[in-house]
Scaffold this motif. Structure first.
Motif, PDB file in Angstrom:
ATOM      1  N   ARG A   1      11.992 -33.308 -32.424  1.00 54.58           N
ATOM      2  CA  ARG A   1      10.762 -34.083 -32.206  1.00 54.58           C
ATOM      3  C   ARG A   1       9.588 -33.154 -31.927  1.00 54.58           C
ATOM      4  N   TYR A   2       9.811 -32.119 -31.139  1.00 56.89           N
ATOM      5  CA  TYR A   2       8.727 -31.172 -30.857  1.00 56.89           C
ATOM      6  C   TYR A   2       8.342 -30.377 -32.103  1.00 56.89           C
ATOM      7  N   LEU A   3       9.322 -30.082 -32.962  1.00 57.77           N
ATOM      8  CA  LEU A   3       8.990 -29.421 -34.226  1.00 57.77           C
ATOM      9  C   LEU A   3       8.096 -30.307 -35.088  1.00 57.77           C
ATOM     10  N   HIS A   4       8.394 -31.590 -35.092  1.00 58.13           N
ATOM     11  CA  HIS A   4       7.575 -32.539 -35.844  1.00 58.13           C
ATOM     12  C   HIS A   4       6.158 -32.608 -35.260  1.00 58.13           C
ATOM     13  N   LEU A   5       6.044 -32.621 -33.923  1.00 57.18           N
ATOM     14  CA  LEU A   5       4.720 -32.634 -33.298  1.00 57.18           C
ATOM     15  C   LEU A   5       3.959 -31.338 -33.567  1.00 57.18           C
TER      16      LEU A   5
END
Length: 245
Positions: free
Chosen positions: A168-172
């Protein structure tokens, strides 16, 4: 006409004029009363013989029995009483040993379920608390996406081996890249599709949506991923960031 006998009887009552009297103190007054038979002591049973009559099981009281019961017997009795209150007594004769076995098995199951309930309840509470903290952290990052260091949160998620959160943080980080470059206007309420409507570059749009689809699969699919699978998924996000940074 009255007979002579009736006249005498009437005269006698008239003369007496009172109730008849009895002389209880005169000797021989009680000789006419029949005497009861005397109880001979030799015919009575001995004390030990009489006491033995009351040593049978039916003369044992609950107070004396409970003192003789072991802990296991008391436990069986309590379990049996508990299950008897739950289920009506059967009409047919039921083997007492089978009932005791079922009572023990039921007690073990009850203890096991109670243990699982309290342990699971504690784990659910801890898990729920962790999820609340995680969601609060994500909410903070998304609200301040263009100003925070998402890489620091990514490192923390990897230390905790929370690979779904790391994805999720990679996506953000992909969105942060596009927002800082002015390609999209970031707003926490916007969906991935709404963001891509602002992008004219077809290649960028397709690569971003491919990463977004991978994020949706991992995060919303609820699949547990390992370190090996995370490394494979991470490569796609890293390539996107290298190409469009």
């Amino acid at each position: 006409m009255f007979s002579a006998l009736q006249v005498v009887a009437v005269d006698t009552l008239a003369v007496a004029g009172s109730e008849p009297t009895y002389t209880y103190w005169k000797p021989g007054y009680y000789d006419s009363i029949p005497k009861s038979k005397m109880i001979i002591a030799d015919t009575l049973p001995s004390y030990d013989a009489m006491l033995s009559r009351y040593q049978s099981k039916e003369f044992e009281y609950i107070e004396s029995i409970s003192d003789k019961l072991s802990f296991f017997d008391k436990l069986l009795d309590r379990i049996g009483t508990f299950f008897s209150s739950l289920f009506p007594a059967p009409n047919t004769n039921f083997n007492e040993n089978i009932f005791n076995i079922l009572a023990v098995v039921g007690g073990i199951i009850f203890v096991f379920l109670a243990y699982k309930f309290f342990i699971s309840r504690k784990r659910v509470y801890i898990h729920h608390e962790q999820e609340e903290e995680e969601l609060q952290q994500i909410d903070f990052v998304e609200k301040n996406l263009l100003r925070v260091d998402v890489g620091a949160y990514l490192s923390e998620a990897l230390q905790q081996k929370n690979y779904a959160l790391a994805i999720r943080y990679l996506h953000l980080m992909n969105i942060q890249l596009l927002g800082r470059k002015g390609i999209v206007q970031w707003n926490q309420s916007k969906t991935n599709s709404e963001l891509m409507e602002e992008v004219d570059n077809v290649a960028l749009k397709n690569e971003f949506l491919a990463c977004a689809a991978l994020f949706d699969y991992v995060w919303f699919g609820g699949f547990g991923i390992t370190a090996t699978s995370f490394a494979k998924y991470e490569e796609q996000f890293v390539q996107f960031q290298r190409r469009w940074s």
